[in-house]
Write a protein that holds these residues in place. Structure first.
Motif, PDB file in Angstrom:
ATOM      1  N   GLY A  70       0.824  -1.207   0.000  1.00  4.33           N
ATOM      2  CA  GLY A  70       0.000   0.000   0.000  1.00  4.33           C
ATOM      3  C   GLY A  70       0.860   1.260   0.000  1.00  4.33           C
ATOM      4  O   GLY A  70       2.014   1.242   0.427  1.00  4.33           O
ATOM      5  N   THR A  75      -1.900   7.362  -7.748  1.00  6.43           N
ATOM      6  CA  THR A  75      -1.192   8.491  -8.369  1.00  6.43           C
ATOM      7  C   THR A  75      -0.795   8.138  -9.796  1.00  6.43           C
ATOM      8  O   THR A  75      -1.052   8.896 -10.742  1.00  6.43           O
ATOM      9  CB  THR A  75       0.078   8.819  -7.542  1.00  6.43           C
ATOM     10  OG1 THR A  75      -0.339   9.159  -6.223  1.00  6.43           O
ATOM     11  CG2 THR A  75       0.895   9.927  -8.155  1.00  6.43           C
ATOM     12  N   LEU A 131       9.560  11.963  -6.377  1.00  8.60           N
ATOM     13  CA  LEU A 131       8.662  12.501  -5.355  1.00  8.60           C
ATOM     14  C   LEU A 131       8.631  14.007  -5.593  1.00  8.60           C
ATOM     15  O   LEU A 131       9.668  14.657  -5.530  1.00  8.60           O
ATOM     16  CB  LEU A 131       9.248  12.166  -3.984  1.00  8.60           C
ATOM     17  CG  LEU A 131       8.428  12.296  -2.730  1.00  8.60           C
ATOM     18  CD1 LEU A 131       7.157  11.479  -2.824  1.00  8.60           C
ATOM     19  CD2 LEU A 131       9.250  11.807  -1.539  1.00  8.60           C
ATOM     20  N   MET A 159       2.089  16.186  -5.594  1.00  5.69           N
ATOM     21  CA  MET A 159       1.256  15.882  -4.424  1.00  5.69           C
ATOM     22  C   MET A 159       0.153  16.932  -4.260  1.00  5.69           C
ATOM     23  O   MET A 159      -1.004  16.602  -4.035  1.00  5.69           O
ATOM     24  CB  MET A 159       2.120  15.826  -3.161  1.00  5.69           C
ATOM     25  CG  MET A 159       1.348  15.361  -1.960  1.00  5.69           C
ATOM     26  SD  MET A 159       2.325  15.370  -0.491  1.00  5.69           S
ATOM     27  CE  MET A 159       3.352  13.969  -0.724  1.00  5.69           C
ATOM     28  N   LEU A 202      -2.616  16.470  -6.766  1.00 10.68           N
ATOM     29  CA  LEU A 202      -3.478  15.330  -6.426  1.00 10.68           C
ATOM     30  C   LEU A 202      -4.417  15.687  -5.279  1.00 10.68           C
ATOM     31  O   LEU A 202      -5.585  15.316  -5.262  1.00 10.68           O
ATOM     32  CB  LEU A 202      -2.619  14.122  -6.042  1.00 10.68           C
ATOM     33  CG  LEU A 202      -1.801  13.517  -7.191  1.00 10.68           C
ATOM     34  CD1 LEU A 202      -0.666  12.666  -6.654  1.00 10.68           C
ATOM     35  CD2 LEU A 202      -2.702  12.697  -8.107  1.00 10.68           C
ATOM     36  N   GLU A 203      -3.884  16.444  -4.291  1.00 13.67           N
ATOM     37  CA  GLU A 203      -4.723  16.845  -3.149  1.00 13.67           C
ATOM     38  C   GLU A 203      -5.848  17.763  -3.605  1.00 13.67           C
ATOM     39  O   GLU A 203      -6.970  17.685  -3.131  1.00 13.67           O
ATOM     40  CB  GLU A 203      -3.889  17.595  -2.095  1.00 13.67           C
ATOM     41  CG  GLU A 203      -2.972  16.720  -1.259  1.00 13.67           C
ATOM     42  CD  GLU A 203      -3.722  15.616  -0.552  1.00 13.67           C
ATOM     43  OE1 GLU A 203      -4.790  15.882  -0.005  1.00 13.67           O
ATOM     44  OE2 GLU A 203      -3.237  14.456  -0.577  1.00 13.67           O
TER      45      GLU A 203
HETATM   46  N1  LIG Z   1       5.616  10.865  -7.074  1.00 16.00           N
HETATM   47  C1  LIG Z   1       4.926  11.418  -6.078  1.00 16.00           C
HETATM   48  N2  LIG Z   1       5.189  12.694  -5.686  1.00 16.00           N
HETATM   49  C2  LIG Z   1       4.510  13.260  -4.658  1.00 16.00           C
HETATM   50  N3  LIG Z   1       3.558  12.641  -3.947  1.00 16.00           N
HETATM   51  C3  LIG Z   1       3.234  11.378  -4.297  1.00 16.00           C
HETATM   52  C4  LIG Z   1       3.883  10.705  -5.379  1.00 16.00           C
HETATM   53  N4  LIG Z   1       3.349   9.470  -5.476  1.00 16.00           N
HETATM   54  C5  LIG Z   1       2.411   9.370  -4.516  1.00 16.00           C
HETATM   55  N5  LIG Z   1       2.348  10.517  -3.798  1.00 16.00           N
HETATM   56  C6  LIG Z   1       1.479  10.794  -2.653  1.00 16.00           C
HETATM   57  O1  LIG Z   1       1.585   9.676  -1.761  1.00 16.00           O
HETATM   58  C7  LIG Z   1       0.331   9.334  -1.213  1.00 16.00           C
HETATM   59  C8  LIG Z   1      -0.006   7.876  -1.531  1.00 16.00           C
HETATM   60  O2  LIG Z   1      -0.175   7.740  -2.941  1.00 16.00           O
HETATM   61  P1  LIG Z   1      -1.345   6.865  -3.561  1.00 16.00           P
HETATM   62  O3  LIG Z   1      -2.654   7.123  -2.866  1.00 16.00           O
HETATM   63  O4  LIG Z   1      -1.264   7.067  -5.018  1.00 16.00           O
HETATM   64  O5  LIG Z   1      -0.819   5.420  -3.169  1.00 16.00           O
HETATM   65  P2  LIG Z   1      -1.581   4.008  -3.335  1.00 16.00           P
HETATM   66  O6  LIG Z   1      -0.524   3.005  -3.610  1.00 16.00           O
HETATM   67  O7  LIG Z   1      -2.669   4.121  -4.336  1.00 16.00           O
HETATM   68  O8  LIG Z   1      -2.206   3.862  -1.894  1.00 16.00           O
HETATM   69  P3  LIG Z   1      -3.256   2.750  -1.361  1.00 16.00           P
HETATM   70  O9  LIG Z   1      -2.418   1.573  -1.010  1.00 16.00           O
HETATM   71  O10 LIG Z   1      -3.863   3.430  -0.178  1.00 16.00           O
HETATM   72  O11 LIG Z   1      -4.227   2.468  -2.464  1.00 16.00           O
HETATM   73  C9  LIG Z   1      -0.667  10.318  -1.797  1.00 16.00           C
HETATM   74  O12 LIG Z   1      -0.882  11.346  -0.870  1.00 16.00           O
HETATM   75  C10 LIG Z   1       0.002  10.883  -3.040  1.00 16.00           C
HETATM   76  O13 LIG Z   1      -0.378  12.200  -3.273  1.00 16.00           O
END
Ligand SMILES: Nc1ncnc2c1ncn2[C@@H]1O[C@H](COP(=O)(O)OP(=O)(O)OP(=O)(O)O)[C@@H](O)[C@H]1O
Ligand code: SF4
Length: 271
Positions: A24, A30, A228, A233, A236-237
């Motif tokens: 997770g 993202t 990152l 981020m 997305l927020e």
């Molecule tokens: N490359 C990135 N740069 C900045 N922030 C990121 C990046 N990738 C992910 N994030 C941030 O990290 C957090 C987790 O990302 P995301 O929800 O896409 O993960 P996920 O694998 O889908 O999570 P889950 O397991 O809950 O489904 C989010 O707040 C997202 O905005």
């Protein structure tokens, strides 16, 4: 396994890509969101199906919280983001009364909803349907793959972060893809270094290259690394289109290069 007839609502979809991760929080939603936006930027018609029933983040990432799905003559009409209907979304998040309401359903109810998402959503003609899945290899994955199986081939994109623990989980995910007959389109390494918001310099925070090494060992394509990036981020927020707002940034280049590799590997799109 007996091949079922393709449900009518899938018949207009050229390519289906499941976005998977062993763990997770590595950025599956993202990458699903940005891949869809980058494919749309390349002129393609894209749908996103969010089958992460317990943590649906697609409505927020697209700035579509509070939108509702409606019934139409062919089932559920997805949420369209623009007048051209170039991006359409379906998520359990659109069916909840409050956005932060928890979905505490048992397996059979979740599986029934997934089947309905596959058979009853009127996607129309799409170049790509991107499917955002929960982490790991759960019953929801099996239900999704079984429901989508009549549509062949089913592609998979696997997301990891550079750390070894995540890479180990991804190795299991690749085995899962093989066992379930998914065509692995490649591995994406996310959160690969940090892009400074002041100078756009990218600094390695964790070790790098794990995703590429894993792809090499598994004999699957490495699609690229996404840094990152605080601006990503924030987009997305706030539900903004990063691809439209930050052209020319290193993260834009990384995301559009991944989309280009997907386009090259899936040549047949809508005319
Ligand atoms: N490359 C990135 N740069 C900045 N922030 C990121 C990046 N990738 C992910 N994030 C941030 O990290 C957090 C987790 O990302 P995301 O929800 O896409 O993960 P996920 O694998 O889908 O999570 P889950 O397991 O809950 O489904 C989010 O707040 C997202 O905005
Ligand atoms: S990464 Fe380096 S150049 Fe960029 S703001 Fe930070 S200290 Fe300054």
């Amino acid at each position: 396994m007996e091949a079922a007839a393709e449900p009518g609502n899938l018949a207009g979809i050229r390519h289906i890509i499941l976005v998977l991760s062993g763990k997770g929080g590595v950025g599956k939603s993202t990458i699903s969101t940005e891949l869809a936006l980058a494919l749309r930027h390349a002129g393609k018609k894209v749908g996103i199906l969010d089958v992460d029933l317990c943590g649906p983040s697609i409505p927020r990432m697209f700035g579509a919280q509070g939108r509702a799905v409606h019934q139409c003559d062919r089932g559920w009409a997805p949420v369209f983001l623009d007048r051209e209907q170039s991006i359409s979304l379906m998520s359990v998040g659109f069916l909840l009364e409050k956005p932060d309401e928890a979905v505490v359903w048992r397996g059979p109810k979740k599986n029934a909803l997934i089947k309905q998402f596959v058979s009853d959503v009127a996607w129309g003609e799409l170049d790509y349907l991107v499917v955002d899945t929960p982490p790991g290899t759960s019953d929801e994955h099996m239900a999704t793959i079984e429901a989508l199986r009549p549509h062949q081939p089913l592609g998979a994109l696997v997301v990891t972060t550079p750390q070894a623990v995540s890479v180990g989980d991804v190795r299991r995910e690749l085995t899962f893809c093989r066992k379930t007959g998914l065509r692995v389109m490649g591995v994406v390494e996310n959160m690969s270094g940090f892009t400074c918001p002041h100078c756009t310099e990218c600094t390695s925070v964790f070790s790098r290259g794990g995703g590429e090494e894993l792809a090499r060992l598994a004999g699957v394509p490495f699609l690229g690394s996404v840094p990152l990036d605080p601006e990503l981020m924030r987009s997305l927020e706030e539900g903004h289109d990063f691809i439209r707002e930050f052209p020319g940034s290193p993260t834009f280049a990384a995301l559009t290069s991944i989309a280009r590799k997907i386009l090259d590997a899936t040549p047949t799109c809508l005319p």
